[in-house]
Scaffold this active site. Sequence first.
Site, PDB file in Angstrom:
ATOM      1  CG  HIS A   1      -6.269   1.993   0.705  1.00 44.22           C
ATOM      2  ND1 HIS A   1      -5.137   2.538   0.139  1.00 44.22           N
ATOM      3  CD2 HIS A   1      -5.838   0.976   1.509  1.00 44.22           C
ATOM      4  CE1 HIS A   1      -4.078   1.870   0.560  1.00 44.22           C
ATOM      5  NE2 HIS A   1      -4.467   0.919   1.382  1.00 44.22           N
TER       6      HIS A   1
ATOM      7  CB  ILE B   1     -12.841  -2.910  -2.100  1.00 43.19           C
ATOM      8  CG1 ILE B   1     -12.426  -3.879  -0.975  1.00 43.19           C
ATOM      9  CG2 ILE B   1     -12.355  -3.415  -3.454  1.00 43.19           C
ATOM     10  CD1 ILE B   1     -13.231  -5.157  -0.962  1.00 43.19           C
TER      11      ILE B   1
ATOM     12  CB  CYS C   1      -0.938  -0.008   1.199  1.00 41.20           C
ATOM     13  SG  CYS C   1      -1.773  -1.588   1.395  1.00 41.20           S
TER      14      CYS C   1
ATOM     15  CE  LYS D   1     -14.062   4.032   7.990  1.00 44.24           C
ATOM     16  NZ  LYS D   1     -14.879   3.956   6.773  1.00 44.24           N
TER      17      LYS D   1
END
Lengths: 388, 131
Positions: free
Chosen positions: A334, A210, A84, A330
Amino acid sequence: MTGVRVAGVGLTPFGEHDGRTGRDLFAAAADEALADAGVDRDDVEQLNYGNFMGALAERQGHQAPLMAEAAGLHCPATRYEEACASAGVAVREAVRAVRSGEQDVVLAGGMERMTNLSTARVTESLAVAADELFEVRAGVTFPGAYALMARAYFDQFGGSREDLAHVAAKNHEHALDNEYAQYQRRVTPEDALDAPPIASPLHLYDACPITDGASALVVVSESYAEANDLAAPVRITGTGQGGDRAALQDRAAIPETPAAADAAEMAYDDAGVGPDDVDVAEVHDCFTIAEVLALESLGFYDPGEAVGAARRGETTADGALPVNLSGGLKAKGHPVGATGGSQIAELTRLLRGDHPNSDAVADATVGLTHNAGGTVASAVVHVLEVAR
Amino acid sequence: MTSDPVPGADDGYDEWADALVEEGFYLECPNEHGSLPPRRVCPECGSDSLSEVPLPVRGEIVTFSQVHVAPPDFADNTPYVTAIAEFGPVRLTGIVRGLDAEEVTVGTRVETDVAQNGTTGKRLVVFRPRQ
């Protein structure tokens, strides 16, 4: 050593992009960044591209030259993969390339396609970032790993699910006016507390969604910016990277992220600033507990003190240190390989004054981004500054 | 995907996991750093002189989570409790069996066992209660 500026930024909206390929998403973000910068694409000398799970999600490896082609660039292109933190390290290497004097214009960013996979497959694909032998085989998922960190944090320092629910509510509140955010929707602490469990003690609203999306930055040398009369007020003055053992079981302390602390120390030293100088931050809140761990590792709070920061109003838009004014991972979303670039794009807009939440930090001169890989086995921190 | 066979990936690990049924072991370097196989050097100090040392029989859970959303390899098991437990100088990650989720706490005493993941056929480190 030459100075480094962010000449332009580009993002796709984060969310579900049914029927769009990764190439299309990255090309759109790159196009927007070049137009924002006012830089001719022929001047781009290098593409630094972040992507994590493209070989699983789109069955496409060797993505960097494909992305250069999609963006109409004719230059060497390299993919950076650090889970990430992929785009964060892509930007860091762009900064280093410009500082070395080797390049004047680098396009850096990333892309991820995730929503085309089932939730179970995404869970499995993300778990690849954990230790296959000692974590994945023991049923540790990405949310499960952060849940292990959250439980250990509560046990060692205190704090509660309610504290974390305030982190979720805050970041959703920040995303309400951000046109790039996946969820421009209010979530109350009660909503977060009542949501179904994913991996106890974390529930649905403790987790980032997602997401599909892309980010791009045009990173240039001071001399190029001046020679081409670019309006590029934001400088990248500090960059740092840290690493740690891959598996949580092997860390010195489970509710701490020393890789981020090391990255921050390097970036602060590089920029010649400290945590007290930072006016606004974008941190890697893939889970609510991750924001807490980040704020402590970055030196904004002592260990055990950050869990109540959102609840006390210290990290809200009107607080002393606004955190994740973009909505964070959040609420903004992401797309893992794009996230580190999007954090710097959002912070650049915040500091330039053209972000919907810029009014909250109208006098800000120093901003910080924190991008983490896995359960923070890797971390990249950047310091951005703007003259007022 | 993780369920695909990866030749060589289990080398050293399978032998270590099998041993957990009776007397488990960990690796120790001359500086007394503990680690788990497969390993060529001590991850702390780089020493390549590693010897097998018996794993303490009893461990203690240091953190755990009840997982409700699982990858395909664990879809048949949800919800399940995954935990990290400390056995002397090393920590292991495994699935808790023989206790209800509500009975698991930080500090719960456990011993190791090995089961088979029915989906993948791979070894699964299991923690069972032990006083």
